[in-house]
Write a protein that holds these residues in place. Structure first.
Motif, mmCIF file in Angstrom:
data_model
loop_
_atom_site.group_PDB
_atom_site.id
_atom_site.type_symbol
_atom_site.label_atom_id
_atom_site.label_comp_id
_atom_site.label_asym_id
_atom_site.label_seq_id
_atom_site.Cartn_x
_atom_site.Cartn_y
_atom_site.Cartn_z
ATOM 1 N N LEU A 1 106.466 -31.330 -10.030
ATOM 2 C CA LEU A 1 105.818 -30.588 -11.109
ATOM 3 C C LEU A 1 104.408 -30.219 -10.688
ATOM 4 C CD1 LEU A 1 106.863 -32.852 -14.109
ATOM 5 C CD2 LEU A 1 107.530 -30.454 -13.788
ATOM 6 N N LEU A 2 103.956 -29.046 -11.117
ATOM 7 C CA LEU A 2 102.559 -28.690 -10.883
ATOM 8 C C LEU A 2 101.738 -29.419 -11.930
ATOM 9 C CD1 LEU A 2 102.715 -24.856 -10.179
ATOM 10 C CD2 LEU A 2 102.215 -26.690 -8.568
ATOM 11 N N VAL A 3 100.820 -30.294 -11.481
ATOM 12 C CA VAL A 3 100.114 -31.105 -12.466
ATOM 13 C C VAL A 3 98.688 -30.654 -12.731
ATOM 14 C CG1 VAL A 3 101.516 -33.171 -12.233
ATOM 15 C CG2 VAL A 3 99.594 -32.802 -10.675
ATOM 16 N N SER A 4 98.039 -30.071 -11.775
ATOM 17 C CA SER A 4 96.677 -29.630 -12.054
ATOM 18 C C SER A 4 96.313 -28.477 -11.154
ATOM 19 C CB SER A 4 95.690 -30.774 -11.844
ATOM 20 O OG SER A 4 95.655 -31.113 -10.465
ATOM 21 N N GLU A 5 95.361 -27.712 -11.592
ATOM 22 C CA GLU A 5 94.949 -26.578 -10.787
ATOM 23 C C GLU A 5 93.442 -26.483 -10.777
ATOM 24 O OE1 GLU A 5 96.728 -22.832 -11.499
ATOM 25 O OE2 GLU A 5 95.478 -21.951 -9.930
ATOM 26 N N VAL A 6 92.890 -26.254 -9.593
ATOM 27 C CA VAL A 6 91.462 -25.983 -9.461
ATOM 28 C C VAL A 6 91.351 -24.545 -9.021
ATOM 29 C CG1 VAL A 6 89.339 -26.623 -8.300
ATOM 30 C CG2 VAL A 6 91.107 -28.356 -8.707
ATOM 31 N N THR A 7 90.604 -23.741 -9.757
ATOM 32 C CA THR A 7 90.458 -22.347 -9.352
ATOM 33 C C THR A 7 88.991 -21.995 -9.262
ATOM 34 O OG1 THR A 7 90.537 -21.679 -11.649
ATOM 35 C CG2 THR A 7 92.595 -21.576 -10.409
ATOM 36 N N ALA B 1 91.601 -27.993 1.850
ATOM 37 C CA ALA B 1 91.920 -27.403 0.552
ATOM 38 C C ALA B 1 90.695 -26.717 -0.046
ATOM 39 C CB ALA B 1 92.456 -28.471 -0.395
ATOM 40 N N ASP B 2 89.517 -27.273 0.224
ATOM 41 C CA ASP B 2 88.289 -26.685 -0.312
ATOM 42 C C ASP B 2 88.036 -25.270 0.175
ATOM 43 O OD1 ASP B 2 87.620 -28.703 -1.945
ATOM 44 O OD2 ASP B 2 86.269 -29.712 -0.524
ATOM 45 N N ARG B 3 88.624 -24.928 1.324
ATOM 46 C CA ARG B 3 88.403 -23.582 1.847
ATOM 47 C C ARG B 3 89.245 -22.542 1.109
ATOM 48 N NH1 ARG B 3 86.110 -23.937 7.048
ATOM 49 N NH2 ARG B 3 85.805 -21.691 6.787
ATOM 50 N N ALA B 4 90.242 -23.009 0.361
ATOM 51 C CA ALA B 4 91.105 -22.078 -0.369
ATOM 52 C C ALA B 4 90.433 -21.651 -1.666
ATOM 53 C CB ALA B 4 92.443 -22.754 -0.661
ATOM 54 N N ARG B 5 90.956 -20.569 -2.236
ATOM 55 C CA ARG B 5 90.408 -20.120 -3.519
ATOM 56 C C ARG B 5 90.988 -20.923 -4.671
ATOM 57 N NH1 ARG B 5 88.928 -14.143 -3.210
ATOM 58 N NH2 ARG B 5 89.088 -13.692 -0.993
ATOM 59 N N MET C 1 98.930 -22.395 1.737
ATOM 60 C CA MET C 1 98.779 -23.447 2.732
ATOM 61 C C MET C 1 99.067 -24.799 2.096
ATOM 62 S SD MET C 1 95.334 -24.504 4.852
ATOM 63 C CE MET C 1 94.335 -24.799 3.388
ATOM 64 N N VAL C 2 99.934 -25.559 2.730
ATOM 65 C CA VAL C 2 100.157 -26.939 2.304
ATOM 66 C C VAL C 2 99.215 -27.812 3.099
ATOM 67 C CG1 VAL C 2 101.792 -28.857 2.411
ATOM 68 C CG2 VAL C 2 102.572 -26.600 1.669
ATOM 69 N N THR C 3 98.522 -28.730 2.428
ATOM 70 C CA THR C 3 97.622 -29.604 3.181
ATOM 71 C C THR C 3 97.426 -30.942 2.478
ATOM 72 O OG1 THR C 3 95.480 -29.773 4.273
ATOM 73 C CG2 THR C 3 95.525 -28.659 2.140
#
Ligand SMILES: Nc1ncnc2c1ncn2[C@@H]1O[C@H](COP(=O)(O)OP(=O)(O)OP(=O)(O)O)[C@@H](O)[C@H]1O
Ligand SMILES: [Mg+2]
Lengths: 385, 244
Positions: B229-235, B216-220, B208-210
């Motif tokens: 560029l992908l700069v950061s990831e929250v998992t 976004a908080d609902r995503a895993r 999902m793009v948002t």
């Protein structure tokens, strides 16, 4: 396959442009089918009039019956030439005829136009294709009677049964209507040969001799015989050729008709293409969505072609239906001397031509817009509002 | 093509670059993206406007092909597939949810949901079952004869979700699915997507793009894109981090 209702409902939703396009293609198909029907009627009249074995004998140098004058005595001698077909009674199928042109008023104040009056004997009637009396009775010699076709009776004053038509102050009473398979004979008024020459005060002269040969070989032999005969000073023309020449003028009109029809068709195709381009442009995001959902390019192409064909076919259908009131309606065209009546003929072939025309307009008008729809980039299409 | 069991890799994005060409100009949009998603992943792509989120989503959804690198989704190498193959592949494996819903205006809710099924060989009766089941999931069986203009934005988006899941695809892609909705409708849509991700009978992998942090908080997982560029990831703890 994208369901048909997608296209049909889109046509309904933008009914205003649909209506305009349907009307324009409809008009073009209508005009073209009328034109085809007219041509068909004319060609039919031509075709049935000319019999392969028939000859028209004119004075040497004459190109048509009106301009021809033959001594009655000479004309009678033609009947004794070899190779002429005989009827059941053994009489030669050879008809001495006198043709005159009158200027007569059309009904409903339609002005005056030339009318062919032909004097002939009963053998002449049997030479006409499909001759039969459909109302009243046959004329009797010596009584100054006349007969004609129903459509002529409707088109001209004084030609209905019971009415009297005047030739040089001699009145001929109309006693019957005949049919002759839609041939040119249906554009004439017939009287008895002698009665007409008396009225015209030219008892010794006739216009032409119509005869039927026994076979094509005899026919050609007769043509050669008459051409060589210095005494007769006659010229025999094959009937098929005679009517072809008579109609050349009408053909020229017909070609002009085709050219105008061509331009109209081109215009209507443009209208259809324009409508479809607008449809593709306004539905870009829908097209992008359909492609994203997995509909292949081919089904997008077919879908928009289908829509265009439906659009034009609607017009075609309406155009064809609108010609039906004209079916069998007779009309006239002037060749150089007189009016030839013939009927619009909208047979299956002519209607099929109209439908084909609509289909072709739909396909040709729709193909470029459909290709544009196919070539839309999915991503850009999806960005459209 | 591989069978997809639980926790199998669904999406592999490897060293992907994407450039657009306009006139003589080359516009680099994505450079060196790496990403992997497994069955049941739920990824939110965030980042400023123009950072390439939609472009990356389109690559994963098989709407576009990378300039270099590989995009392998559900076993298919999308960069090496033809236009026709991609069409077929999308109809089988991807459900689309758009910001503007993108329902076909002249078709009813029912017909919109049925549309992707017309690409399958299902019988009319089976299609009917599927459509009704999908509409039931989104709670709109009673609106199936309504046209899109007779529905609210939230309802339209729910019909769109029914259309996205009716073919039971592996992957759902959503480009700002709540971008055009009020807070209440947005929450309903996010709840629905959460259900589709978590409930056992669905277990959809979602990208999902948002722009909305709440969404976004609902995503895993949340990935941030910046200038391609992908700069950061929250998992969260259930997902493996695979950004290099
Ligand atoms: N078809 C295209 N042709 C040329 N440039 C494009 C094309 N598609 C996208 N771009 C460019 O690529 C960049 C990234 O676009 P993209 O739509 O992926 O951004 P985004 O992160 O989704 O932005 P937004 O949040 O505004 O939707 C932009 O600069 C855009 O102009
Ligand atoms: Mg975007």
């Amino acid at each position: 396959m994208i369901p048909a209702k997608y296209n049909l409902r889109n046509l309904r939703v933008r009914w205003m442009t649909t209506l305009l396009t349907v009307v324009s293609t409809g008009l073009v198909v209508w005009a073209s089918v009328l034109c085809f029907g007219l041509t068909d009627g004319l060609q039919y009249a031509l075709k049935v009039t000319g019999h392969e074995l028939d000859l028209i004998v004119l004075r040497k140098g004459a190109t048509d019956e009106i301009g021809s004058g033959i001594e009655q005595k000479v004309a009678r001698e033609v009947a004794s030439l070899p190779g002429i077909a005989k009827d059941e009674q053994g009489q030669p199928q050879c008809s001495v005829e006198f043709v005159t042109i009158l200027t007569k008023p059309r009904r409903n104040n339609g002005g005056t136009v030339n009318l062919i009056v032909r004097g002939l004997e009963s053998v002449g009637r049997t030479l006409r294709p499909g001759f039969r009396i459909v109302a009243g009775r046959d004329i009797e010699p010596g009584k100054f009677e006349a007969m004609t076709s129903r459509s002529m009776a409707a088109r001209f004053e004084n030609l209905a049964i019971g009415e009297k038509i005047e030739v040089n102050r001699q009145y001929f009473e109309v006693v019957g209507y005949y049919e002759a398979a839609g041939s040119a004979a249906e554009s004439e008024v017939w009287t008895d040969l002698r009665d007409l020459t008396i009225a015209r005060k030219t008892p010794a002269a006739v216009s032409a001799v119509c005869l039927r040969a026994e076979s094509p070989e005899q026919r050609d032999a007769l043509v050669a015989l008459l051409a060589d005969d210095k005494r007769f000073q006659l010229n025999a023309i094959r009937e098929t050729k005679y009517f072809e020449d008579q109609m050349n003028q009408a053909n020229a009109v017909q070609y002009i008709g085709y050219i105008i029809a061509g331009f109209l068709i081109f215009g209507a195709m443009f209208a259809a293409a324009n409508t479809m381009y607008a449809a593709v442009a306004s539905r870009a995001r829908e097209i992008g969505t359909l492609r994203a959902l997995g509909f292949p390019q081919g089904s997008i192409l077919l879908s928009f072609l289908f829509e265009s064909v439906v659009l034009c076919s609607l017009g075609g259908l309406i155009g064809c239906l609108a010609t039906l009131p004209f079916n069998g309606l007779s009309t006239g065209t002037s060749n150089q001397f007189s009016e030839i009546t013939f009927s619009f003929r909208f047979g299956p072939r002519v209607l099929a031509q109209g439908v084909m025309l609509a289909l072709v307009m739909g396909l040709l008008g729709g193909i470029l817009p459909a290709i544009r729809a196919v070539r839309l980039n999915i991503i850009t299409a999806l960005r459209e509002r | 093509m591989s069978n997809l069991n639980a926790d199998e890799t669904v999406v592999v994005v490897r060293d992907v670059c994407k450039e657009f060409h306009r006139d003589q100009l080359t516009i680099p949009v994505l450079s060196g993206i790496n990403l992997e998603l497994s069955t049941g992943d739920y990824l939110a792509l965030m980042g400023p406007s123009g950072s390439g989120k939609t472009t990356l989503l389109n690559l994963i959804a098989g709407l576009d092909r990378p300039t270099s690198g590989d995009v392998i989704v559900c076993g298919q190498n999308l960069g090496q597939s033809s236009e026709g193959e991609l069409s077929k592949w999308r109809s089988r494996h991807v459900g689309f949810i758009f910001q503007m819903y993108n329902l076909i205006p002249v078709l009813t809710a029912y017909e919109n949901v049925e549309l992707p099924l017309t690409l399958t060989s299902l019988s009319r009766r089976d299609r009917d079952d599927h459509v009704k089941a999908a509409l039931e999931v989104v709670g709109l069986q009673d609106r199936m004869d309504h046209y899109p203009r007779q529905l609210s934005g939230g309802q339209e988006q729910r019909v769109a979700i029914a259309r996205a899941i009716v073919t039971d695809p592996t992957l759902l892609v959503a480009d700002e699915p709540t971008g055009d909705l009020d807070a209440k409708s947005a929450a309903e849509i996010l709840d629905l997507m959460h259900r589709l991700n978590t409930e056992k009978e669905f277990r959809k992998t979602i990208v999902m793009v948002t722009h909305d942090p709440n969404a976004a908080d609902r995503a895993r997982r949340i990935l941030h894109l910046e200038k391609g560029l992908l700069v950061s990831e929250v998992t969260d703890n259930r997902t493996r981090a695979t950004v290099q």
